[in-house]
Enzyme design. Structure first.
Site, PDB file in Angstrom:
ATOM      1  N   GLU A 210       0.835  -1.195   0.000  1.00 20.40           N
ATOM      2  CA  GLU A 210       0.000   0.000   0.000  1.00 20.40           C
ATOM      3  C   GLU A 210       0.870   1.244   0.000  1.00 20.40           C
ATOM      4  O   GLU A 210       1.935   1.274   0.618  1.00 20.40           O
ATOM      5  CB  GLU A 210      -0.904  -0.024   1.239  1.00 20.40           C
ATOM      6  CG  GLU A 210      -1.896   1.114   1.340  1.00 20.40           C
ATOM      7  CD  GLU A 210      -1.334   2.329   2.082  1.00 20.40           C
ATOM      8  OE1 GLU A 210      -1.952   3.418   1.979  1.00 20.40           O
ATOM      9  OE2 GLU A 210      -0.289   2.209   2.753  1.00 20.40           O
ATOM     10  N   SER A 211       0.416   2.279  -0.732  1.00 16.95           N
ATOM     11  CA  SER A 211       1.121   3.553  -0.823  1.00 16.95           C
ATOM     12  C   SER A 211       2.536   3.313  -1.368  1.00 16.95           C
ATOM     13  O   SER A 211       2.696   2.816  -2.473  1.00 16.95           O
ATOM     14  CB  SER A 211       1.118   4.258   0.534  1.00 16.95           C
ATOM     15  OG  SER A 211       1.424   5.625   0.398  1.00 16.95           O
ATOM     16  N   ALA A 212       3.587   3.628  -0.598  1.00 14.58           N
ATOM     17  CA  ALA A 212       4.937   3.344  -1.088  1.00 14.58           C
ATOM     18  C   ALA A 212       5.125   1.847  -1.339  1.00 14.58           C
ATOM     19  O   ALA A 212       5.896   1.454  -2.216  1.00 14.58           O
ATOM     20  CB  ALA A 212       5.974   3.840  -0.085  1.00 14.58           C
ATOM     21  N   GLY A 215       3.634   1.357  -4.722  1.00 12.41           N
ATOM     22  CA  GLY A 215       4.605   1.807  -5.712  1.00 12.41           C
ATOM     23  C   GLY A 215       5.738   0.823  -5.863  1.00 12.41           C
ATOM     24  O   GLY A 215       6.218   0.559  -6.974  1.00 12.41           O
ATOM     25  N   GLU A 236      -1.945  -1.146  -3.910  1.00 12.91           N
ATOM     26  CA  GLU A 236      -2.991  -0.388  -3.229  1.00 12.91           C
ATOM     27  C   GLU A 236      -2.541   1.058  -3.031  1.00 12.91           C
ATOM     28  O   GLU A 236      -1.521   1.321  -2.400  1.00 12.91           O
ATOM     29  CB  GLU A 236      -3.297  -1.021  -1.867  1.00 12.91           C
ATOM     30  CG  GLU A 236      -3.681  -2.486  -1.927  1.00 12.91           C
ATOM     31  CD  GLU A 236      -3.662  -3.136  -0.558  1.00 12.91           C
ATOM     32  OE1 GLU A 236      -3.885  -2.425   0.444  1.00 12.91           O
ATOM     33  OE2 GLU A 236      -3.405  -4.357  -0.480  1.00 12.91           O
TER      34      GLU A 236
END
Length: 591
Positions: A210-212, A215, A236
């Site tokens: 999720e998030s970083a 990415g 996510e």
């Protein structure tokens, strides 16, 4: 230790009232774990845990700012406690992802959660990469016992270096950058080589984050050295081209030198600069790493992934807005895995609350309204950051498009505008671009998109009343483990029965995906999650109910993916360019 039968393991799980030791012999040595009871909505099951396993030599001393090296074999390792989190800014951690205060440079460990229903089959494996803008976070927040027991999968969580320790960049061959991504990759390789000993299937590994962490799953999918190490990803609220998740190489080199100056280290020679920074106290590096200006930090922190010519050979914003530019090297993994993406209607709360809203409030005055600040400063920064243009006409159009014409908050309606701008620029549109890029490649692998619009009982109240908060989906995906209660501001008393049922449905989708690459198999959900394609753009809409949708936020999507490129006369095909990028500024493509 006598090898137990399947029946004995089952009986043992029912009889466990405390903690019982167990040992697994692996290629790196004997690992000593333990059983522990887990409770998901009154359903008690035991889970096998192995915590704090080192996958790399501690990156300290002379190994600071260098690629991770595999941990040596050991005779026996006592895997009964989480390892420390990686060094990070404790103040930021306390605001956004409060975890344990135990932090260290010696942090490259992983944790394995195994169901004990049967050793007779191999379980799919899900490797979780935590978020935190590449600056904060730790694996101990994300305990996998409920997801393991409900979904019949093995869950692995990992630590990786953060901030300047993980993303400093120089021209020295030993420290080109992206060390945090190299850490993740070594952990993935460790799991691929050892998970069979724990009952896992090394041919069915899914990365999710999720998030970083989201990415990171895409960056790992861009790295050719990962070919064959995993077969699916779930991203996510974050992808490689999320605004906060990349920077140019030149900017990363500049930030590194600014930090060296703060540390009173030489900057004329990278090798001397690194030698100096390897000898300063680690906490000094944390304290001296905030070197960006207000405008430089509006969308992203200082130390994030950037092209280095090895792990990242192509600049993510360019290739995912123009996927025909994805070269064979980058596409070797990306084209050959199934990918799922998750977007939240309130994802922008992460950037709105931390930088954008404070920026607007700071620059408001009697003669400069909040809407004026957004049109004259914020939107031009967005256009310059992404498209390398500053167009007053386009800024006016964008300000109009994102204005809250319902005036839901009266004079504070600008906050809704900021939230939607942040959501689209930093999260939603990059996710759509990446989903389109994967679907357009037409290599036979499936793409899926989920949109979370639900307002949860644990969503914190904010003045601009977002529908949900960035990261609100994580507790659902993990089945509300105890480890998440404090970081996500939850308590057992405010989680509703309906939210527990939603958690079960979402865990079924993602563990199905881990099993087969199809979120609808082998256990059929109530609502079928249709694949995303560039024509129908199907997605799964999760609100108060779950239903199939198509063309998520169609006007906002079209504005970014069609209107702005046409307004700026950006070409959308590669038939004439012969691999050249649109002439909108430096591309930072390497190799």
């Amino acid at each position: 230790m006598k090898e137990a039968s399947v029946a004995e393991w089952s009986n043992l799980a029912q009889l466990v009232s405390g903690i019982i030791d167990t040992k697994i012999n692996t290629s790196v040595g004997l690992i000593h774990g333990f059983y522990e009871q887990a409770n998901f909505n009154g359903n008690h099951k035991a889970v096998l845990k192995f915590l704090g396993i080192p996958y790399a030599i501690p990156p300290v001393g002379n190994l600071r700012f260098r690629k991770p090296r595999p941990a040596p074999r050991f005779k026996t390792f006592n895997a009964t406690e989480f390892g420390p989190g990686c060094l990070q800014n404790k103040f930021l951690m306390s605001l956004w992802l409060p975890g344990r205060d135990l932090l260290s440079e010696d942090c490259l460990t992983l944790n394995i959660f195994v169901p004990i229903h049967s050793w007779a089959r191999k379980y799919p494996v899900m490797i979780w990469i935590h978020g935190g803008a590449y600056q904060i976070g730790q694996s101990s927040i994300y305990s996998g016992e409920n997801l393991v027991n409900y979904g019949d999968v093995i869950v692995v969580t990992i630590n990786y270096r953060l901030g300047p320790f993980g993303f400093l960049a120089t021209k020295d061959p030993d420290s080109m950058g992206n060390l945090g991504l190299w850490d993740q990759q070594l952990a993935i390789k460790w799991v691929h080589e050892n998970i069979d000993f724990f009952g896992g299937d090394s041919n069915r590994i899914t990365l999710f984050g999720e998030s970083a962490g989201g990415g990171s799953t895409v960056y790992q999918a861009m790295y050719p050295g990962n070919k064959g190490l995993f077969s699916r990803t779930i991203s996510e609220s974050g992808v490689a081209m999320s605004a906060w998740g990349y920077n140019t190489r030149d900017k990363m080199l500049d930030f590194t030198k600014r930090m060296a100056i703060n540390l009173k280290c030489p900057t004329t020679n990278d090798r001397d600069m690194l030698a100096c920074m390897r000898n300063v106290p680690a906490q000094d590096i944390v304290d001296k790493s905030r070197v960006g200006t207000e405008s430089e930090n509006l969308f992203r922190p200082e130390f994030v992934p950037a092209p280095d010519g090895e792990f990242i050979s192509q600049y993510a914003p360019d290739i995912f807005t123009k996927p025909c530019l994805i070269n064979e090297q980058t596409g070797s993994v990306f084209d050959n895995i199934d990918m799922a993406f998750v977007a939240l209607t309130g994802d922008g709360t992460a950037v709105t609350g931390s930088t954008m809203l404070p920026y607007v409030k700071k620059h408001m005055s009697k003669t400069m309204s909040a809407d004026d600040v957004i049109e004259k400063f914020v939107i031009p920064y967005i256009l310059s950051d992404r498209f390398n243009v500053t167009s007053p006409e386009l800024a006016k159009i964008m300000n109009f498009v994102y204005s809250d014409w319902n005036k839901t908050l009266g004079k504070n309606s600008y906050q809704t505008k900021l939230l939607n701008l942040d959501t689209d620029y930093s999260f939603f549109i990059p996710i759509i671009n990446t989903a389109i890029a994967h679907a357009q490649r037409e290599k036979g692998k499936k793409t899926y998109l989920l949109g979370l619009a639900k307002h949860s009982s644990f969503t914190l109240p904010l003045e601009y009343k977002p529908p949900n908060l960035h990261a609100d989906e994580i507790p659902y995906f993990f089945g509300f483990p105890d480890s998440m209660m404090k970081p996500f501001a939850m308590s057992r008393t405010n989680i509703t029965a309906e939210e527990i049922q939603l958690s079960k449905k979402l865990m079924k989708y993602i563990t199905n995906f881990a099993y087969t690459g199809d979120p609808n198999l082998p256990l059929s959900p109530d609502v079928k999650w249709l694949p995303y394609d560039v024509e129908n753009e199907h997605y799964l809409r999760v609100g108060e109910t779950i239903k199939t949708g198509s063309h998520i936020f169609p006007m906002r999507t079209a504005f970014w993916t069609k209107y702005i490129p046409e307004y700026l006369n950006m070409t959308t095909t590669c038939t004439v360019s012969h691999g050249m990028l649109p002439n909108i500024g430096s591309s930072n493509v390497i190799g």
